[in-house]
Design an enzyme around this catalytic site. Structure first.
Site, short mmCIF file in Angstrom:
data_model
loop_
_atom_site.label_atom_id
_atom_site.label_comp_id
_atom_site.label_asym_id
_atom_site.label_seq_id
_atom_site.Cartn_x
_atom_site.Cartn_y
_atom_site.Cartn_z
CB SER A 181 135.40 29.08 -67.62
OG SER A 181 135.97 30.02 -68.50
CG HIS A 198 137.92 28.73 -63.35
ND1 HIS A 198 138.42 29.86 -62.73
CD2 HIS A 198 137.41 29.14 -64.53
CE1 HIS A 198 138.21 30.90 -63.52
NE2 HIS A 198 137.60 30.49 -64.61
NE ARG A 203 135.74 30.18 -57.60
CZ ARG A 203 135.58 31.05 -58.62
NH1 ARG A 203 136.63 31.64 -59.17
NH2 ARG A 203 134.39 31.36 -59.04
#
Lengths: 210, 210
Positions: free
Chosen positions: B10, B35, B32
């Site tokens: 990812s 994500h 992040r």
């Protein structure tokens, strides 16, 4: 400005900025997701199976168990309203037994959690905001005839297997609410569940003004 | 595919799809957040005060208390890593005393929670993913000289007062990480805190591969 007034004004802004003609029965769900994300792409990505709102409200009013795939989603669902309807909120991800079994079988805790839900609460509402493997396992157990959730909220977020796992639910025949594509999350999952709760409590202000 | 491999893949996809030149020290935080949301608009909306990463990592390594404005954000922060650094995780929103005081003063629980944080943990890390009134109260107490958080994570989501409250933090002089505009949320707040934790544990795989 009081919290309820802020929410009222926020929903009015969302209503004004919508660019898609959303069926009235889906609108409270879509608008609450946008309220949670400030992301209008959910206007077009949210998919609903036929008659799913009616089925979901009936399940809620009958006090159906709710199983989430993260403690964060569980934490975001209104405990007050869940209690009012007698819907227990469950998340098995942090259970020691689940972690042990997942490790020994080299699978995800999400998969083991789904199996536990199928065994303990075969007619539950499954709320999935994180794990595509949860959705894939739900589909497998459904196809085997060993799990028939009354509703699958399928909104994991991510870049690997997420898009495909959501399509598996859409094609399954189960009642579903899914955000197509990569986007979603525990917050979106909780928002959808809360929107349904507010609709079920149809004397509730939140639903009336949606 | 194992969870860690999925995360690795990812992050590789996110890296490939980035269109902005993000300074390396901010990248683990921005990636992040993407994500967590699958939303690349955070590439350009995330703002960092000068030297904030270094200050944040030092605060973490010194075991600074963390105060969140929702139990959902608290639930999304890695309890394991927080414990490793001795950083206590606190959220006062569900405290009975906070609710009572907020009602009697006709203000939000978020405001009373900030005041409690300023009193009990004056040098804490404030994690705000929901309440713009929390950010506004933090700014007021900072200007009065009664509260100096070591870091303010300011990422409430919303349509009313949210954009403005974030600017109040950006202009304050406090160390901050803010997602400018309407977007954010408890999940984004938790993702930022987790990214900082992974960076602080610089022997950690998650940070090395960012």
């Amino acid at each position: 400005m009081k919290p309820m007034d802020i929410e009222k004004q926020s929903f009015a802004i969302i209503e004004k900025e919508l660019t898609t003609d959303i069926p009235p029965e889906y609108k409270p769900v879509v608008k609450r997701v946008i309220h949670t994300t400030a992301d209008f792409s959910y206007e077009t990505s949210m998919m609903f199976s036929d008659g799913v709102i009616e089925k979901a409200l009936m399940a809620i009013r009958e006090g159906t168990e709710i199983v989430t795939d993260t403690n964060m989603a569980k934490s975001g669902i209104s405990h007050k309203i869940a209690e009012k309807f007698g819907c227990s909120l469950n998340c098995y991800m942090a259970d020691e037994g689940v972690a042990k079994e997942a490790a020994s079988r080299e699978t995800t805790r999400a998969v083991v959690s789904v199996e536990k839900a199928a065994k303990d609460n075969p007619g539950c509402i499954m709320v999935v905001g994180n794990a595509p493997t949860a959705l894939m396992r739900i589909r497998e157990l459904y196809d085997e005839g060993t799990f028939a959730p009354r509703l699958v909220i399928g909104v994991p977020v991510g870049f690997v297997n997420v898009v495909e796992a959501k399509e598996e639910i859409i094609e399954s025949g189960m009642p579903y609410i899914v955000a197509r594509g990569r986007k979603g999350g525990s917050n979106v999952a909780a928002a959808i569940m809360n929107a349904l709760f507010y609709m079920a409590a149809d004397d509730d202000k939140e639903w009336r003004r949606c």
